[in-house]
Design a protein around this motif. Structure first.
Motif, PDB file in Angstrom:
ATOM      1  N   LEU A   1       6.999  -1.528  18.045  1.00 57.37           N
ATOM      2  CA  LEU A   1       5.710  -1.033  17.583  1.00 57.37           C
ATOM      3  C   LEU A   1       4.598  -1.807  18.285  1.00 57.37           C
ATOM      4  CD1 LEU A   1       6.499  -0.836  13.765  1.00 57.37           C
ATOM      5  CD2 LEU A   1       6.057   1.121  15.238  1.00 57.37           C
ATOM      6  N   THR A   2       3.613  -1.085  18.806  1.00 55.79           N
ATOM      7  CA  THR A   2       2.490  -1.704  19.506  1.00 55.79           C
ATOM      8  C   THR A   2       1.212  -1.332  18.778  1.00 55.79           C
ATOM      9  OG1 THR A   2       3.686  -1.460  21.607  1.00 55.79           O
ATOM     10  CG2 THR A   2       1.333  -1.982  21.719  1.00 55.79           C
TER      11      THR A   2
ATOM     12  N   LYS B   1      -3.262  -7.733  16.918  1.00 55.62           N
ATOM     13  CA  LYS B   1      -1.962  -7.996  16.305  1.00 55.62           C
ATOM     14  C   LYS B   1      -0.867  -7.888  17.365  1.00 55.62           C
ATOM     15  CE  LYS B   1      -3.183  -6.425  11.653  1.00 55.62           C
ATOM     16  NZ  LYS B   1      -3.014  -7.764  11.049  1.00 55.62           N
ATOM     17  N   PRO B   2       0.177  -8.737  17.291  1.00 55.62           N
ATOM     18  CA  PRO B   2       1.233  -8.699  18.309  1.00 55.62           C
ATOM     19  C   PRO B   2       2.172  -7.517  18.095  1.00 55.62           C
ATOM     20  CG  PRO B   2       1.769 -10.321  16.631  1.00 55.62           C
ATOM     21  CD  PRO B   2       0.398  -9.800  16.284  1.00 55.62           C
ATOM     22  N   PRO B   3       2.874  -7.089  19.146  1.00 60.08           N
ATOM     23  CA  PRO B   3       3.886  -6.033  18.986  1.00 60.08           C
ATOM     24  C   PRO B   3       5.022  -6.483  18.070  1.00 60.08           C
ATOM     25  CG  PRO B   3       3.309  -6.350  21.298  1.00 60.08           C
ATOM     26  CD  PRO B   3       2.704  -7.491  20.555  1.00 60.08           C
TER      27      PRO B   3
ATOM     28  N   PRO C   1       3.626  -1.555   6.373  1.00 66.19           N
ATOM     29  CA  PRO C   1       2.569  -0.693   6.940  1.00 66.19           C
ATOM     30  C   PRO C   1       1.945  -1.319   8.185  1.00 66.19           C
ATOM     31  CG  PRO C   1       2.337  -0.881   4.553  1.00 66.19           C
ATOM     32  CD  PRO C   1       3.369  -1.887   4.955  1.00 66.19           C
ATOM     33  N   VAL C   2       1.602  -0.476   9.116  1.00 69.92           N
ATOM     34  CA  VAL C   2       1.002  -0.913  10.381  1.00 69.92           C
ATOM     35  C   VAL C   2      -0.384  -0.280  10.501  1.00 69.92           C
ATOM     36  CG1 VAL C   2       3.222  -1.222  11.514  1.00 69.92           C
ATOM     37  CG2 VAL C   2       2.084   1.001  11.625  1.00 69.92           C
ATOM     38  N   PRO C   3      -1.256  -0.850  11.335  1.00 66.67           N
ATOM     39  CA  PRO C   3      -2.587  -0.247  11.502  1.00 66.67           C
ATOM     40  C   PRO C   3      -2.483   1.168  12.065  1.00 66.67           C
ATOM     41  CG  PRO C   3      -2.546  -2.492  12.377  1.00 66.67           C
ATOM     42  CD  PRO C   3      -1.133  -2.139  12.056  1.00 66.67           C
TER      43      PRO C   3
ATOM     44  N   ASP D   1     -13.348  -4.186   9.458  1.00 67.24           N
ATOM     45  CA  ASP D   1     -12.063  -4.864   9.308  1.00 67.24           C
ATOM     46  C   ASP D   1     -11.532  -5.423  10.621  1.00 67.24           C
ATOM     47  OD1 ASP D   1     -11.807  -2.337  10.256  1.00 67.24           O
ATOM     48  OD2 ASP D   1     -10.228  -1.699   8.877  1.00 67.24           O
ATOM     49  N   TYR D   2     -11.804  -4.735  11.755  1.00 69.68           N
ATOM     50  CA  TYR D   2     -11.350  -5.232  13.051  1.00 69.68           C
ATOM     51  C   TYR D   2     -12.498  -5.531  14.009  1.00 69.68           C
ATOM     52  CZ  TYR D   2      -6.780  -3.671  11.473  1.00 69.68           C
ATOM     53  OH  TYR D   2      -5.617  -3.497  10.771  1.00 69.68           O
TER      54      TYR D   2
END
Length: 671
Positions: free
Chosen positions: A212-213, A220-222, A243-245, A371-372
């Motif tokens: 996941l990238t 965030k790292p893969p 959960p991922v972004p 948030d980012y």
């Protein structure tokens, strides 16, 4: 006359004499006739074997042996073997043509009367052995010898249209052509692999990897996921991932397999399909575009086959809850359950009320949050409710506390002193955006766009007329009347000839204006006349200084190179020096103006020296070279505020009345 037989040969040993050349040609013709007969008998029997071989080549080159399960592949090989035996079985009836059959073919193929090939072997019957018969026989032999030179074998005719009325023999060739393209540059290797039972029936050597990238802006790292290998025991058939972004890309790569064994559902979107759809939309002609020229479509290029060991990769965008399932050839299965965290929209709001600076600039102080991180912000100004403006609304970008600031307070100083709308009341809204494309806006506030303060009545009137015309092109008659009124009693209101000529020129240009471009030219000319009346010689130097400041600010925001920043800093220093010289010259011409602008004696203050401005410029350049562009932009805003105070003639702290050498910034900077 009888044909040659053993009994006739014994009764009449003398045969028809043949010359050497005729005998040799006759022998060769019989050999060719036999070969033609052999081909006509062999080809119908060999064609099924040949067609079966072509079908097997097409089977091998197409890559089917690698795609079929082992049992299906063995069944296919067994079918080919049985078909081969069935095709070879009729060959047992094949026999070599006799000499009589060869002679008969020569007669039939030549089409000559009286069967000359057969007649060459005939003899005179003993019952007709008299002088007349012999004479006739000799004439007959002469004719036969003459005809023997024209004997033909003809082309072989196996009669395939009669045997294969539906032309099924061509189906193998039609299948072979696309299979050859699928084989690529290695048809021989694929044929060997198709005959290697061990390589087909044994488990395949493959590997499947997945990761996941997250989007780059999340920092965030893969995340590497557990892959699959041949005969590997899968501990968990189903894995629920955290959960991922939103916007994270799931990449699945398979090596050693001819196709990707993956299925997705839910919020997992194929990246290749998304990119193809975007490309198709970009290629669609837009309204107003010229009609595209229809080009001939290029010939279809066959897809490049996947070589053993070559990796095939698919990517999926995680846009919501979804499931990805991977199934290996040996039956192992892996299921990943994914979910996406939506990207929150940024927030922006006024931290302070917009502040008007002394020389026509506006200071906006605002808070940002995401948030980012926020990647961009700008101020939008709504057009007036009535009228037809000659200029677009002066929207402008906002400076960020730092690039991709998650939270912070930003400040932007925007110079409106020269803008035609300066002094107008407008509605302003701040907008912010993040990397995910989310946008937000602040509350809308009413703001008076600050303009430069003019003290001389005629200059002040011209600026008001300039703003009125810029906001509404329909105000042209009203502005004409006002300009005409300013020229009443020029000896009292406009005693200077240059001012009177400037007003008359503006009036005539406005009367002759027929287009918006000409009206905008009048607006610009009114500014030149007003600043000339108000400033005298400092107007041009002030404009150059503001342009140098704006160029440096824009270069800092777009990340210009050190060489470009150094050149812009040099231009700013030169522009500042020219302005200070022009300001000092203006003060020497009007010494009373400085005295009138002194602050009260009890006002706390400090001194602004020329060295302070030079040190501030050096500090800005040092921050820019050290890649601290945000701090450099902030310091440039402070410089602009100081210059605004200086241009407005505001006394600086520590200044004592009547002491131009100490505490008087204008006098000291002039020195």
């Amino acid at each position: 006359m009888d044909s040659q037989t053993p009994n006739a040969a014994s009764r009449h040993p003398a045969q028809a004499p043949l010359s050497a050349d005729i005998a040799d040609a006759f022998a060769k013709a019989k050999r060719r006739a036999r070969l033609a007969l052999v081909w006509e008998r062999v080809w119908p029997l060999a064609l099924p074997v040949f067609a079966l071989g072509l079908l097997f080549l097409a089977f091998a080159w197409s890559g089917a042996p690698k795609l079929l399960p082992p049992y299906a592949y063995l069944a296919a090989l067994a079918g080919f073997a049985v078909a081969l035996l069935a095709a070879l079985w009729p060959i047992r009836r094949l026999r070599w043509p006799t000499e009589a059959e060869a002679v008969a073919r020569l007669d039939a193929a030549s089409g000559l009367p009286h069967r000359p090939a057969t007649a060459l072997g005939d003899q005179l019957s003993a019952q007709h052995d008299d002088a007349v018969a012999r004479a006739l026989w000799q004439v007959h032999l002469e004719r036969v010898r003459a005809a023997a030179r024209r004997l033909k074998v003809g082309l072989p005719s196996p009669g395939m249209p009669r045997r294969d009325r539906f032309a099924l023999r061509y189906a193998a060739v039609l299948l072979l052509v696309p299979a050859w393209f699928m084989a690529g540059s290695e048809p021989g290797r694929k044929l060997v692999e198709a005959l290697d039972l061990g390589a087909v029936t044994q488990p395949r050597d493959f590997r499947i990897d997945a990761w996941l990238t997250p989007p780059a802006y999340t920092l965030k790292p893969p995340m590497l996921l557990a892959g699959l290998r041949p005969n590997e025991a899968v501990r968990e058939d189903e894995v629920t991932l955290p959960p991922v972004p939103a916007g994270t890309v799931l990449t699945i790569r398979a090596a050693g397999l001819a196709e990707m064994p993956v299925a997705v559902e839910g919020g997992l979107l194929d990246v290749a399909a998304i990119e193809a759809e975007r490309a198709a939309k970009a290629a669609e002609p837009k309204a107003g575009d010229p009609k595209p020229v229809v080009q001939p479509k290029p010939a279809a290029v066959p897809a490049k086959p996947i070589k053993p060991g070559e990796a095939v990769e698919r990517r999926f965008l995680v846009n919501g809850p979804g499931i990805a399932t991977v199934t290996t050839p040996d039956g192992a299965k892996r299921v990943w359950r994914l979910d996406a965290i939506p990207d929150k929209a940024p927030a922006i709001g006024y931290d302070k009320d917009p502040q008007r600076n002394l020389r026509g600039s506006l200071t906006l102080t605002y808070s940002l949050e995401d948030d980012y991180g926020v990647i961009g912000a700008d101020a939008k100004i709504a057009p007036p409710a009535t009228g037809r403006p000659l200029y677009p609304m002066p929207d402008f970008p906002l400076s960020l506390p730092q690039m991709r600031a998650k939270t912070g307070i930003g400040q932007t100083v925007k110079d409106f002193s020269t803008h035609p709308f300066a002094g107008a009341t407008v509605k302003m809204t701040l907008h912010a955006r993040d990397d995910a494309g989310n946008t937000a806006q602040s509350q809308t506030v009413e703001v008076v766009l600050p303009g430069r303060l003019f003290t001389k009545p005629v200059a002040k009137s011209l600026i008001e007329l300039r703003r009125l015309l810029a906001l509404d092109a329909g105000a042209r008659p009203k502005v004409l009347g006002a300009l005409d009124a300013l020229m009443v009693a020029p000896d009292q209101f406009t005693p200077e000839a240059s001012v009177y000529l400037g007003l008359r020129t503006a009036l005539q240009r406005l009367r002759l204006s027929r287009s918006d471009d000409e009206l905008r030219g009048v607006v610009d000319y009114l500014w030149e006349v007003a600043t000339g009346i108000e400033d005298g010689t400092t107007a041009e130097a002030e404009l150059a200084l503001r342009q140098a400041q704006e160029a440096l600010r824009e270069a800092l925001e777009r990340g210009a190179t050190d060489e470009e920043l150094k050149a812009l800093m040099d231009k700013l220093r030169a522009a500042l020096d020219r302005y200070l010289q022009a300001l000092a010259e203006e003060l020497r011409k009007n010494p009373n103006q400085n005295q009138a602008q002194q602050p009260p004696r009890n006002q706390p203050s400090r001194t602004l020296r020329p060295e302070d401005l030079k040190n501030l410029l050096d500090r800005i350049e040092q921050l820019a070279r050290n890649n601290q562009r945000d701090a450099a932009r902030q310091m440039l805003s402070e410089l602009q505020q100081l210059l605004d105070n200086l241009m407005a003639g505001k006394p600086q702290p520590g200044q004592q009345p009547g002491q131009p050498g100490e505490g008087d910034p204008l006098g000291e900077l002039g020195e």
